[in-house]
Design a protein around this motif. Structure first.
Motif, PDB file in Angstrom:
ATOM      1  N   GLN A  67       0.831  -1.200   0.000  1.00 32.52           N
ATOM      2  CA  GLN A  67       0.000   0.000   0.000  1.00 32.52           C
ATOM      3  C   GLN A  67       0.874   1.263   0.000  1.00 32.52           C
ATOM      4  O   GLN A  67       0.605   2.225  -0.734  1.00 32.52           O
ATOM      5  CB  GLN A  67      -0.917  -0.005   1.217  1.00 32.52           C
ATOM      6  N   ARG A  68       1.925   1.279   0.804  1.00 35.21           N
ATOM      7  CA  ARG A  68       2.825   2.432   0.863  1.00 35.21           C
ATOM      8  C   ARG A  68       3.465   2.693  -0.501  1.00 35.21           C
ATOM      9  O   ARG A  68       3.482   3.824  -0.993  1.00 35.21           O
ATOM     10  CB  ARG A  68       3.918   2.199   1.919  1.00 35.21           C
ATOM     11  N   LEU A  69       3.977   1.631  -1.132  1.00 32.90           N
ATOM     12  CA  LEU A  69       4.605   1.778  -2.444  1.00 32.90           C
ATOM     13  C   LEU A  69       3.595   2.250  -3.491  1.00 32.90           C
ATOM     14  O   LEU A  69       3.900   3.084  -4.340  1.00 32.90           O
ATOM     15  CB  LEU A  69       5.260   0.464  -2.878  1.00 32.90           C
ATOM     16  N   SER A  70       2.391   1.727  -3.404  1.00 32.42           N
ATOM     17  CA  SER A  70       1.335   2.122  -4.339  1.00 32.42           C
ATOM     18  C   SER A  70       0.992   3.611  -4.188  1.00 32.42           C
ATOM     19  O   SER A  70       0.830   4.318  -5.182  1.00 32.42           O
ATOM     20  CB  SER A  70       0.096   1.266  -4.097  1.00 32.42           C
ATOM     21  N   HIS A  71       0.928   4.076  -2.944  1.00 32.30           N
ATOM     22  CA  HIS A  71       0.637   5.503  -2.701  1.00 32.30           C
ATOM     23  C   HIS A  71       1.780   6.395  -3.164  1.00 32.30           C
ATOM     24  O   HIS A  71       1.564   7.587  -3.441  1.00 32.30           O
ATOM     25  CB  HIS A  71       0.326   5.757  -1.227  1.00 32.30           C
ATOM     26  N   GLU A  72       2.986   5.850  -3.259  1.00 28.95           N
ATOM     27  CA  GLU A  72       4.132   6.620  -3.752  1.00 28.95           C
ATOM     28  C   GLU A  72       4.172   6.646  -5.278  1.00 28.95           C
ATOM     29  O   GLU A  72       5.089   7.227  -5.858  1.00 28.95           O
ATOM     30  CB  GLU A  72       5.442   6.041  -3.204  1.00 28.95           C
ATOM     31  N   GLY A  73       3.222   5.950  -5.916  1.00 29.21           N
ATOM     32  CA  GLY A  73       3.132   5.989  -7.367  1.00 29.21           C
ATOM     33  C   GLY A  73       3.779   4.811  -8.085  1.00 29.21           C
ATOM     34  O   GLY A  73       3.869   4.816  -9.316  1.00 29.21           O
ATOM     35  N   VAL A  74       4.220   3.811  -7.348  1.00 28.88           N
ATOM     36  CA  VAL A  74       4.825   2.635  -7.973  1.00 28.88           C
ATOM     37  C   VAL A  74       3.699   1.743  -8.503  1.00 28.88           C
ATOM     38  O   VAL A  74       2.706   1.486  -7.809  1.00 28.88           O
ATOM     39  CB  VAL A  74       5.711   1.855  -6.962  1.00 28.88           C
ATOM     40  N   SER A  75       3.853   1.263  -9.739  1.00 31.90           N
ATOM     41  CA  SER A  75       2.839   0.386 -10.332  1.00 31.90           C
ATOM     42  C   SER A  75       2.868  -0.974  -9.641  1.00 31.90           C
ATOM     43  O   SER A  75       3.840  -1.329  -8.970  1.00 31.90           O
ATOM     44  CB  SER A  75       3.111   0.203 -11.823  1.00 31.90           C
ATOM     45  N   LEU A  76       1.801  -1.743  -9.827  1.00 31.83           N
ATOM     46  CA  LEU A  76       1.748  -3.075  -9.218  1.00 31.83           C
ATOM     47  C   LEU A  76       2.853  -3.973  -9.767  1.00 31.83           C
ATOM     48  O   LEU A  76       3.441  -4.769  -9.024  1.00 31.83           O
ATOM     49  CB  LEU A  76       0.372  -3.706  -9.425  1.00 31.83           C
ATOM     50  N   ALA A  77       3.169  -3.835 -11.059  1.00 33.26           N
ATOM     51  CA  ALA A  77       4.273  -4.611 -11.640  1.00 33.26           C
ATOM     52  C   ALA A  77       5.597  -4.193 -11.001  1.00 33.26           C
ATOM     53  O   ALA A  77       6.458  -5.034 -10.707  1.00 33.26           O
ATOM     54  CB  ALA A  77       4.327  -4.412 -13.148  1.00 33.26           C
ATOM     55  N   GLY A  78       5.750  -2.901 -10.763  1.00 33.93           N
ATOM     56  CA  GLY A  78       6.953  -2.399 -10.103  1.00 33.93           C
ATOM     57  C   GLY A  78       7.052  -2.902  -8.672  1.00 33.93           C
ATOM     58  O   GLY A  78       8.134  -3.259  -8.196  1.00 33.93           O
ATOM     59  N   ILE A  79       5.925  -2.925  -7.986  1.00 34.72           N
ATOM     60  CA  ILE A  79       5.899  -3.428  -6.605  1.00 34.72           C
ATOM     61  C   ILE A  79       6.296  -4.900  -6.591  1.00 34.72           C
ATOM     62  O   ILE A  79       7.086  -5.330  -5.749  1.00 34.72           O
ATOM     63  CB  ILE A  79       4.504  -3.217  -5.972  1.00 34.72           C
ATOM     64  N   GLN A  80       5.767  -5.671  -7.549  1.00 36.99           N
ATOM     65  CA  GLN A  80       6.116  -7.099  -7.619  1.00 36.99           C
ATOM     66  C   GLN A  80       7.615  -7.266  -7.823  1.00 36.99           C
ATOM     67  O   GLN A  80       8.247  -8.101  -7.190  1.00 36.99           O
ATOM     68  CB  GLN A  80       5.354  -7.797  -8.749  1.00 36.99           C
ATOM     69  N   ARG A  81       8.191  -6.450  -8.693  1.00 35.96           N
ATOM     70  CA  ARG A  81       9.637  -6.527  -8.957  1.00 35.96           C
ATOM     71  C   ARG A  81      10.434  -6.171  -7.709  1.00 35.96           C
ATOM     72  O   ARG A  81      11.423  -6.827  -7.382  1.00 35.96           O
ATOM     73  CB  ARG A  81       9.994  -5.595 -10.120  1.00 35.96           C
ATOM     74  N   ILE A  82      10.004  -5.143  -6.998  1.00 34.19           N
ATOM     75  CA  ILE A  82      10.678  -4.735  -5.762  1.00 34.19           C
ATOM     76  C   ILE A  82      10.630  -5.862  -4.734  1.00 34.19           C
ATOM     77  O   ILE A  82      11.639  -6.199  -4.106  1.00 34.19           O
ATOM     78  CB  ILE A  82      10.044  -3.444  -5.188  1.00 34.19           C
ATOM     79  N   LEU A  83       9.460  -6.465  -4.574  1.00 35.42           N
ATOM     80  CA  LEU A  83       9.318  -7.556  -3.604  1.00 35.42           C
ATOM     81  C   LEU A  83      10.181  -8.754  -3.997  1.00 35.42           C
ATOM     82  O   LEU A  83      10.820  -9.371  -3.134  1.00 35.42           O
ATOM     83  CB  LEU A  83       7.854  -7.968  -3.482  1.00 35.42           C
ATOM     84  N   ASP A  84      10.208  -9.070  -5.294  1.00 40.09           N
ATOM     85  CA  ASP A  84      11.043 -10.181  -5.767  1.00 40.09           C
ATOM     86  C   ASP A  84      12.517  -9.906  -5.488  1.00 40.09           C
ATOM     87  O   ASP A  84      13.250 -10.790  -5.034  1.00 40.09           O
ATOM     88  CB  ASP A  84      10.843 -10.419  -7.264  1.00 40.09           C
ATOM     89  N   LEU A  85      12.957  -8.670  -5.755  1.00 38.81           N
ATOM     90  CA  LEU A  85      14.350  -8.317  -5.511  1.00 38.81           C
ATOM     91  C   LEU A  85      14.684  -8.347  -4.024  1.00 38.81           C
ATOM     92  O   LEU A  85      15.767  -8.800  -3.629  1.00 38.81           O
ATOM     93  CB  LEU A  85      14.670  -6.950  -6.113  1.00 38.81           C
TER      94      LEU A  85
END
Length: 153
Positions: A67-85
């Protein structure tokens, strides 16, 4: 990869204890958002035999991070990549810790003169002999035999 950690009092952060409505309230989201995140593979809760979702404390913390990343403007695909990394970094750090402990144990064993590994070499007559690390097998005088090789034409 999630790590198990028990808190004082025996609480396990990975224990699937919250139904979707409670997890949604704890994360400050709508239950439908949690279902969407599950479908996308962002946060995958445990399942009961009947297929009901059960969220852990770690899952709720992850939902808040999404939710925090989403509110900062990161796309869901970007969030998935961040979590994977982040998971990959965590796994690599665990492996580094394992290897560091192994190197320390090997150094301590070598300093104490004990080696858990055996070193082998070829002896003077072609046999296999055990030697200490850094040691060579005993040598015999070199042979004086002469070998003539004639290639066939």
């Amino acid at each position: 990869m999630a790590r198990r950690s028990a808190r004082p009092g025996g609480h396990d952060d990975d224990a699937p204890v919250f139904v979707i409505s409670v997890a949604a309230e704890l994360a400050g989201m709508h239950a439908q958002t949690l279902r969407q995140y599950d479908r996308l593979g962002l946060v995958s809760p445990s399942r009961t035999r009947g297929g009901g979702r059960r969220y852990s404390t770690r899952d709720v913390a992850l939902l808040r991070e999404v939710q925090r990343l989403s509110h900062e403007g990161v796309s869901l695909a970007g969030i998935q990549r961040i979590l994977d990394l982040e998971n990959h970094v965590s796994a690599l750090q665990s492996r580094v810790d394992e290897l560091t402990a192994e190197v320390s144990a090997t150094r301590a064993a070598l300093a104490a003169g004990v080696s858990g590994t055996r070193v082998f070499a070829v002896g003077p007559r072609g046999e296999v002999v055990a030697v200490r690390p850094g040691q060579r097998p005993p040598r015999t005088p070199a042979s004086q035999a002469l070998v003539v090789w004639r290639p066939e034409r």
